[in-house]
Design an enzyme around this catalytic site. Structure first.
Site, PDB file in Angstrom:
ATOM      1  N   THR A  52       0.829  -1.203   0.000  1.00 48.89           N
ATOM      2  CA  THR A  52       0.000   0.000   0.000  1.00 48.89           C
ATOM      3  C   THR A  52       0.865   1.256   0.000  1.00 48.89           C
ATOM      4  OG1 THR A  52      -1.782  -1.098   1.160  1.00 48.89           O
ATOM      5  CG2 THR A  52      -1.717   1.274   1.368  1.00 48.89           C
TER       6      THR A  52
ATOM      7  N   ARG B 166     -11.706  -9.773  -3.589  1.00 47.34           N
ATOM      8  CA  ARG B 166     -11.485  -9.363  -2.197  1.00 47.34           C
ATOM      9  C   ARG B 166     -11.186  -7.858  -2.166  1.00 47.34           C
ATOM     10  NH1 ARG B 166      -7.109  -6.658   0.607  1.00 47.34           N
ATOM     11  NH2 ARG B 166      -7.131  -7.308   2.770  1.00 47.34           N
ATOM     12  N   VAL B 167     -11.920  -7.140  -1.349  1.00 49.01           N
ATOM     13  CA  VAL B 167     -11.659  -5.711  -1.185  1.00 49.01           C
ATOM     14  C   VAL B 167     -11.198  -5.500   0.247  1.00 49.01           C
ATOM     15  CG1 VAL B 167     -12.689  -3.408  -1.181  1.00 49.01           C
ATOM     16  CG2 VAL B 167     -13.347  -5.058  -2.935  1.00 49.01           C
ATOM     17  N   GLY B 168     -10.122  -4.743   0.404  1.00 45.67           N
ATOM     18  CA  GLY B 168      -9.579  -4.500   1.735  1.00 45.67           C
ATOM     19  C   GLY B 168     -10.061  -3.195   2.319  1.00 45.67           C
ATOM     20  N   ASP B 169      -9.276  -2.666   3.214  1.00 49.66           N
ATOM     21  CA  ASP B 169      -9.638  -1.435   3.916  1.00 49.66           C
ATOM     22  C   ASP B 169      -9.355  -0.168   3.097  1.00 49.66           C
ATOM     23  OD1 ASP B 169      -6.853  -2.390   4.328  1.00 49.66           O
ATOM     24  OD2 ASP B 169      -6.630  -0.366   5.139  1.00 49.66           O
TER      25      ASP B 169
ATOM     26  N   THR C  30      -2.228   1.455   6.737  1.00 48.46           N
ATOM     27  CA  THR C  30      -1.751   0.289   5.990  1.00 48.46           C
ATOM     28  C   THR C  30      -1.718  -0.895   6.952  1.00 48.46           C
ATOM     29  OG1 THR C  30       0.036  -0.604   4.620  1.00 48.46           O
ATOM     30  CG2 THR C  30       0.703   0.794   6.453  1.00 48.46           C
ATOM     31  N   GLY C  31      -1.682  -2.097   6.405  1.00 49.48           N
ATOM     32  CA  GLY C  31      -1.619  -3.275   7.267  1.00 49.48           C
ATOM     33  C   GLY C  31      -2.661  -4.301   6.887  1.00 49.48           C
ATOM     34  N   HIS C  32      -2.990  -5.150   7.824  1.00 52.22           N
ATOM     35  CA  HIS C  32      -3.902  -6.258   7.555  1.00 52.22           C
ATOM     36  C   HIS C  32      -5.329  -5.731   7.383  1.00 52.22           C
ATOM     37  CE1 HIS C  32      -6.210  -9.984   8.822  1.00 52.22           C
ATOM     38  NE2 HIS C  32      -5.637 -10.273   7.684  1.00 52.22           N
ATOM     39  N   GLY C  33      -5.785  -5.701   6.114  1.00 52.64           N
ATOM     40  CA  GLY C  33      -7.036  -5.040   5.766  1.00 52.64           C
ATOM     41  C   GLY C  33      -8.245  -5.519   6.540  1.00 52.64           C
TER      42      GLY C  33
HETATM   43  N1  ASP Z   1      -4.316  -2.682   3.849  1.00 54.21           N
HETATM   44  C1  ASP Z   1      -4.106  -3.302   2.569  1.00 54.21           C
HETATM   45  C2  ASP Z   1      -5.154  -4.345   2.335  1.00 54.21           C
HETATM   46  O1  ASP Z   1      -5.376  -5.143   3.219  1.00 54.21           O
HETATM   47  C3  ASP Z   1      -2.749  -3.889   2.410  1.00 54.21           C
HETATM   48  C4  ASP Z   1      -1.591  -2.974   2.794  1.00 54.21           C
HETATM   49  O2  ASP Z   1      -1.746  -2.048   3.574  1.00 54.21           O
HETATM   50  O3  ASP Z   1      -0.497  -3.179   2.297  1.00 54.21           O
HETATM   51  O4  ASP Z   1      -5.712  -4.373   1.265  1.00 54.21           O
END
Ligand code: ASP
Length: 247
Positions: free
Chosen positions: A105, A133-136, A156-159
Site C-alpha cells: 500500500t 477481495r476488497v480491503g480497507d 496500511t496493514g492487515h485489511g
Molecule cells: N491494507 C491493505 C489491504 O489489506 C494492504 C496494505 O496495507 O499493504 O488491502
C-alpha cells in the site's frame, strides 16, 4: 498500479480512496484492473460524480468515460510481483502466514498552505488474495480519513483487521478526545493488535502541522517533509533527517 501485488489468479486488482478535510468530500474505487493510477480515478469519483465509491465494471466504465487510458493488464505485472506470488503459493507449509509481509500500500497525508488536510491511500491489497477481495484501503474511515477539525490519516496493514476496527476514524476519535497524534495512533494500533492480532501502520497530520508515524508491523517505509527537512525511516528507532535543499 505497476508492480502491485497479485491476486490468486496472478492478476492486478487495485483499491484506492481519497478525502479532503475541508468539506469531507471523498472518492474511492475498488477492484480496478487496467489502470496505471487508481488514486487518480478515486479523485475523479470525488470531483466528477455525486457518489463516493465506484467498483469493478462501473469503475472501469467511468474511467473510460473520463478518458483515463487503459493499460494492458500484463503491463502492470512485474517479475518481482510474479515471484512474490509464487513464493506465497509455495509457502503453504508455514503454520501461520504473516500477512504484514505480503502487502503493498502507498498512503499519503498532507496539510497545505490554506490549512486544509487530505489523505490518499492506494493498494493492490494482499498477495494471493481471492478474486474480488476488497480491503480497507478504499473504505473511508478504515483506509483513511480527513477532517480539517481533527486531522488526516492514511493506514496500511492487515485489511480485514483495519476494517473491523475502522482504524482511521478510530485513531482520529482518540485525537478528538484530546490525545496527541502519537498517543492516538498508539492506542488504536494497540487495540487492533490486542483484539484481533492485526498489525498495521498509520501516518497522520493535523492543522497545526504536527505529524506522527506509527506501526506495529515489523517495519514500515515512511517519509515526512516539513520546514525544509526530510524525515524518513523503515525500522523502529532508525529515523534519518536530511536538509531538503541538499537533495
Ligand atoms: N491494507 C491493505 C489491504 O489489506 C494492504 C496494505 O496495507 O499493504 O488491502
Amino acid at each position: 498500479g505497476c508492480g502491485s501485488v497479485l491476486n490468486v489468479n496472478g492478476e492486478v486488482e487495485m483499491d484506492a480512496s481519497i478525502m479532503s478535510g475541508k468539506d469531507l468530500s471523498s472518492g474511492a474505487v475498488s477492484a480496478v484492473r487496467c489502470i496505471a493510477n487508481p488514486i487518480k480515478l478515486a479523485r475523479l469519483v470525488m470531483e466528477k460524480t455525486p457518489h463516493c465509491f465506484l467498483t469493478d465494471r462501473g469503475a472501469a466504465e467511468f474511467a473510460a468515460a473520463m478518458g483515463v487510458r487503459e493499460v494492458p493488464r500484463e503491463q502492470l505485472v512485474t517479475e518481482r510481483s510474479r515471484k512474490r506470488l509464487e513464493k506465497e503459493k509455495h509457502c503453504k507449509s508455514a503454520p501461520k502466514p504473516e500477512p504484514q509481509k505480503h502487502l503493498g500500500t502507498v498512503g499519503a497525508v498532507a496539510l497545505d498552505s490554506k490549512g486544509d488536510v487530505a489523505y490518499a491511500t492506494s493498494t493492490g491489497g494482499i498477495v494471493n488474495k481471492m478474486v474480488g477481495r476488497v480491503g480497507d484501503s478504499p473504505c473511508i474511515g478504515s483506509g483513511g480519513y480527513a477532517d480539517n477539525d481533527i486531522g488526516a490519516i492514511s493506514t496500511t496493514g492487515h485489511g480485514e483487521s483495519i476494517l473491523k476496527v475502522n482504524l482511521a476514524r478510530l485513531t482520529l476519535f482518540h485525537v478528538e478526545q484530546g490525545k496527541t497524534l502519537e498517543e492516538a495512533a498508539e492506542v488504536s494500533l494497540g487495540y487492533m493488535k490486542s483484539k484481533l492480532k492485526g498489525l498495521g501502520g498509520v501516518i497522520l497530520v493535523n492543522k497545526a502541522g504536527d505529524w506522527a508515524v506509527k506501526w506495529t508491523s515489523e517495519s514500515m517505509p515512511w517519509a515526512a517533509a516539513q520546514a525544509g527537512k526530510l524525515h524518513c525511516g523503515i525500522d523502529l528507532n532508525a529515523t534519518s533527517i536530511t536538509d531538503l535543499d541538499l537533495l
